[in-house]
Write a protein that holds these residues in place. Structure first.
Motif, PDB file in Angstrom:
ATOM      1  N   CYS A  14       0.859  -1.183   0.000  1.00 42.30           N
ATOM      2  CA  CYS A  14       0.000   0.000   0.000  1.00 42.30           C
ATOM      3  C   CYS A  14       0.895   1.232   0.000  1.00 42.30           C
ATOM      4  O   CYS A  14       1.698   1.419   0.912  1.00 42.30           O
ATOM      5  N   LEU A  15       0.769   2.057  -1.038  1.00 41.00           N
ATOM      6  CA  LEU A  15       1.506   3.310  -1.120  1.00 41.00           C
ATOM      7  C   LEU A  15       0.611   4.421  -0.576  1.00 41.00           C
ATOM      8  O   LEU A  15      -0.457   4.687  -1.128  1.00 41.00           O
ATOM      9  N   LEU A  16       1.050   5.076   0.493  1.00 33.88           N
ATOM     10  CA  LEU A  16       0.224   6.076   1.170  1.00 33.88           C
ATOM     11  C   LEU A  16       0.857   7.454   1.130  1.00 33.88           C
ATOM     12  O   LEU A  16       2.012   7.624   1.548  1.00 33.88           O
ATOM     13  N   ASP A  17       0.095   8.432   0.649  1.00 38.19           N
ATOM     14  CA  ASP A  17       0.500   9.822   0.816  1.00 38.19           C
ATOM     15  C   ASP A  17       0.395  10.149   2.301  1.00 38.19           C
ATOM     16  O   ASP A  17      -0.486   9.636   2.992  1.00 38.19           O
ATOM     17  N   ILE A  18       1.264  10.998   2.814  1.00 37.93           N
ATOM     18  CA  ILE A  18       1.200  11.347   4.229  1.00 37.93           C
ATOM     19  C   ILE A  18       0.039  12.291   4.514  1.00 37.93           C
ATOM     20  O   ILE A  18      -0.727  12.093   5.446  1.00 37.93           O
ATOM     21  N   ARG A  19      -0.111  13.316   3.686  1.00 42.03           N
ATOM     22  CA  ARG A  19      -1.172  14.298   3.904  1.00 42.03           C
ATOM     23  C   ARG A  19      -2.379  13.988   3.028  1.00 42.03           C
ATOM     24  O   ARG A  19      -2.329  14.108   1.805  1.00 42.03           O
ATOM     25  N   MET A  20      -3.456  13.576   3.666  1.00 38.46           N
ATOM     26  CA  MET A  20      -4.718  13.324   2.974  1.00 38.46           C
ATOM     27  C   MET A  20      -5.858  13.802   3.855  1.00 38.46           C
ATOM     28  O   MET A  20      -5.715  13.850   5.086  1.00 38.46           O
ATOM     29  N   PRO A  21      -6.992  14.156   3.270  1.00 40.08           N
ATOM     30  CA  PRO A  21      -8.136  14.606   4.083  1.00 40.08           C
ATOM     31  C   PRO A  21      -8.700  13.464   4.915  1.00 40.08           C
ATOM     32  O   PRO A  21      -8.536  12.289   4.577  1.00 40.08           O
ATOM     33  N   GLY A  22      -9.369  13.812   6.005  1.00 40.51           N
ATOM     34  CA  GLY A  22      -9.937  12.787   6.870  1.00 40.51           C
ATOM     35  C   GLY A  22      -8.833  12.046   7.586  1.00 40.51           C
ATOM     36  O   GLY A  22      -8.022  12.637   8.299  1.00 40.51           O
ATOM     37  N   LEU A  23      -8.764  10.763   7.387  1.00 39.71           N
ATOM     38  CA  LEU A  23      -7.690   9.960   7.967  1.00 39.71           C
ATOM     39  C   LEU A  23      -6.446  10.110   7.095  1.00 39.71           C
ATOM     40  O   LEU A  23      -6.456   9.737   5.921  1.00 39.71           O
ATOM     41  N   ASP A  24      -5.377  10.660   7.658  1.00 44.00           N
ATOM     42  CA  ASP A  24      -4.172  10.871   6.856  1.00 44.00           C
ATOM     43  C   ASP A  24      -3.352   9.592   6.740  1.00 44.00           C
ATOM     44  O   ASP A  24      -3.727   8.538   7.267  1.00 44.00           O
ATOM     45  N   GLY A  25      -2.225   9.698   6.052  1.00 43.92           N
ATOM     46  CA  GLY A  25      -1.412   8.519   5.816  1.00 43.92           C
ATOM     47  C   GLY A  25      -0.859   7.900   7.078  1.00 43.92           C
ATOM     48  O   GLY A  25      -0.724   6.674   7.176  1.00 43.92           O
ATOM     49  N   LEU A  26      -0.540   8.726   8.071  1.00 45.46           N
ATOM     50  CA  LEU A  26      -0.011   8.201   9.328  1.00 45.46           C
ATOM     51  C   LEU A  26      -1.056   7.348  10.042  1.00 45.46           C
ATOM     52  O   LEU A  26      -0.771   6.250  10.516  1.00 45.46           O
ATOM     53  N   GLY A  27      -2.282   7.865  10.112  1.00 40.94           N
ATOM     54  CA  GLY A  27      -3.361   7.112  10.751  1.00 40.94           C
ATOM     55  C   GLY A  27      -3.683   5.845   9.992  1.00 40.94           C
ATOM     56  O   GLY A  27      -3.931   4.787  10.576  1.00 40.94           O
ATOM     57  N   ALA A  28      -3.684   5.955   8.657  1.00 40.87           N
ATOM     58  CA  ALA A  28      -3.977   4.784   7.835  1.00 40.87           C
ATOM     59  C   ALA A  28      -2.906   3.712   8.000  1.00 40.87           C
ATOM     60  O   ALA A  28      -3.216   2.514   8.082  1.00 40.87           O
TER      61      ALA A  28
END
Length: 221
Positions: free
Chosen positions: A54-68
């Protein structure tokens, strides 16, 4: 893991997702099986699709990449997480070190680095961009993780060569780069790294890199 590496891509910028998808699509052994524009959707899709990476951007709306990343580590442990970052987000990367992420790569990095990183984490390894490693380790110099005495005690159980390899891991070098630096074959370095991780009880190179920094093993650039 199947012969084809399956990837879930999460980023709230459609154009960036398209660019990353195009890069991954250039490798016939990698397939993007799902995309998401926020962390919550990424976690939901990962539960359903069980991708290898899973490739996750760090800054995203709602649940961000860190939380995900933290939720994926708990709920979909078979999926390796790679954080996509920019130079302006060192602090976020530092905060993500405990999330279980297996890699940190630059969005603006070499496409070959992205492909190699996806393959590395899918095979149980780690993907730490040398540029990211240097900046994150420098960021950690603020003392928040200043456990030097404890770190030196932990690495004391390693052999001299193992400490040398660990220091170069901390500097962000790949196995191939370490092999060239120490005049070893790459397979030997891979064995050293696996042994170091097992003896220290670490899951990936990122954790090892931080300990190397804390113990003062990272050579001066």
């Amino acid at each position: 893991m199947s012969e084809t590496i399956t990837v879930l891509l999460a980023d709230d910028e459609p154009m960036l997702r398209a660019g990353v998808r195009a890069i991954l699509g250039s490798d016939p052994g990698i397939e993007v099986v799902a995309e998401a524009a926020d962390g919550r959707a990424a976690v939901t899709l990962a539960r359903r699709r069980r991708p290898d990476v899973c490739l996750l951007d760090i800054r995203m709306p709602g649940l961000d990449g860190l939380g995900a990343a933290a939720e994926l580590a708990r709920e979909v442990p078979g999926t390796a997480v790679v954080m996509l970052t920019t130079f302006s987000e060192d602090a976020y990367v530092a905060d993500a070190l405990g999330s279980g992420a297996a890699g940190f790569l630059l969005k603006s990095g070499d496409p070959r680095e992205l492909l190699a990183g996806v393959r590395a984490v899918a095979e149980g390894g780690a993907a730490l961009s040398p540029a990211v490693a240097r900046r994150v380790i420098a960021h950690l110099g603020d003392g928040r993780l200043g456990r030097g005495i404890a770190a030196r005690a932990r690495v004391a159980e390693l052999t001299g060569r193992e400490r040398e390899v660990l220091g170069l891991v901390g500097a962000g070098l790949s196995n191939a780069e370490i092999a060239r630096r120490l005049f070893l074959v790459e397979g030997t370095v891979k064995t050293y790294v696996s042994t170091i991780l097992a003896r220290l009880g670490f899951k990936n190179r990122v954790q090892a890199a931080i300990l190397a920094y804390e113990a003062g093993l990272v050579p001066a650039s």
